[in-house]
Design an enzyme around this catalytic site. Structure first.
Site, PDB file in Angstrom:
ATOM      1  N   SER A 142      -5.196  46.716 -26.328  1.00  0.00           N
ATOM      2  CA  SER A 142      -4.407  47.897 -25.958  1.00  0.00           C
ATOM      3  C   SER A 142      -3.093  47.845 -26.717  1.00  0.00           C
ATOM      4  CB  SER A 142      -4.132  47.895 -24.450  1.00  0.00           C
ATOM      5  OG  SER A 142      -3.183  48.874 -24.083  1.00  0.00           O
ATOM      6  N   TYR A 155      -1.617  43.850 -16.458  1.00  0.00           N
ATOM      7  CA  TYR A 155      -2.397  44.524 -17.505  1.00  0.00           C
ATOM      8  C   TYR A 155      -1.917  44.096 -18.891  1.00  0.00           C
ATOM      9  CZ  TYR A 155      -4.596  48.294 -20.164  1.00  0.00           C
ATOM     10  OH  TYR A 155      -5.341  49.011 -21.074  1.00  0.00           O
TER      11      TYR A 155
END
Length: 296
Positions: A142, A155
């Site tokens: 990401s 995350y």
């Protein structure tokens, strides 16, 4: 890898979002597909739709955080295909919260799926790919693996780990002379169900803390976030980038340039030894910045 025709691909988190789009794109190019997902009904529906479209696809109910489930996924893939060529360690969940409010369960859930899912995927498939040599691994990272925005600590921690694991693997494959390729997918915002990740959170890892009722400001921010997600990059666009990256043996896969300035600023902060520059939250970046940043 120069073709997907007749090859076999295993995709975790393949029942929806980017994983489903990858399955569709690889299948359209002639690959046989194994979808691994924790959502049984969605997985079954995806497999049925792909079979109807003429794609040789099958689903295996899998919790990627489980060592046993991933062992069984690999056994199922080897049994059905004999040889696996493409592995997409794509399953992921999103969870947020300020650091001082996070519970052990919050960390265990996100690390279990986003990080251990990749680790298990490499453990069970990488030796096989290296043995036959005609393979490629795609790990879903990401932009959060290159930045450190507030409120998404677990995350971001997993995505930073996935990026460095992928880079380390790239160097090891290069050093050994292996013909196996590896890519790390670093998307920005994509129109997926990740913002509804709680639907798949195991009961045993539910947070014991009852969150406070959202304020008017919280609700306004959520509405803004939903609007941004609706206008975000679409999964088929990401799948096309992944498809081409595998064919071209391209390592980094970026979906847009929205977060390029933030990443560049972070690198500059590190190089200059200065304190991290605060840029607000992830959705506060200019979502209209679709082109590469200009130098100067």
């Amino acid at each position: 890898m120069d073709t997907f025709e007749g090859k076999a691909a295993v995709i975790t988190g393949g029942a929806s979002g980017m994983g489903r789009a990858m399955a569709d794109r690889f299948g359209a190019a002639g690959a046989r597909i194994m979808i691994a997902d924790v959502e049984g009904p969605a997985m079954d529906a995806a497999v049925a739709e792909m079979n109807d479209a003429g794609v040789d696809a099958v689903g295996v109910l899998t919790d990627v955080s489980s060592e046993q489930d991933m062992d069984e996924l690999a056994e199922a893939a080897f049994s059905r295909f004999g040889q696996v060529n493409v592995v997409c360690n794509n399953a992921g969940v999103g969870a947020g919260g300020l650091m001082h409010t996070l519970t052990t369960a919050d960390w265990q859930w996100v690390l279990g799926v986003n990080l251990w899912g990749v680790i298990h995927g490499l453990r069970v498939f990488l030796p096989h790919l290296m043995e036959h040599g005609d393979g490629h691994i795609v790990n879903t990272g990401s932009v959060a693996g290159h930045t450190s925005y507030p409120n998404i600590g677990p995350y971001s921690a997993t995505k930073h780990a996935v990026v460095t694991i992928s880079e380390t693997l790239y160097h090891e494959l290069q050093e050994s002379g292996s013909t196996v390729g590896v890519s790390v997918l670093c998307p920005g915002l994509v129109t997926t169900n990740i913002i509804n990740s709680e639907r798949n959170r195991p009961e045993i890892l539910r947070s014991p803390i009852i969150p406070p009722d959202p304020t008017a400001e919280d609700e306004e921010r959520m509405q803004m976030m939903m609007a941004i997600y609706e206008d975000a990059v679409k999964p088929p666009e990401v799948a096309e980038l992944v498809f081409n990256a595998v064919l071209d043996n391209q390592f980094y896969i970026w979906t847009d340039y929205v977060y390029a300035p933030a990443i560049m600023q972070r690198h500059e902060d590190i190089q200059l030894g200065r304190n991290p520059s605060f840029r607000g939250q992830l959705i506060d970046e200019d979502q209209t910045a679709k082109g590469p940043p200009q130098a100067g």
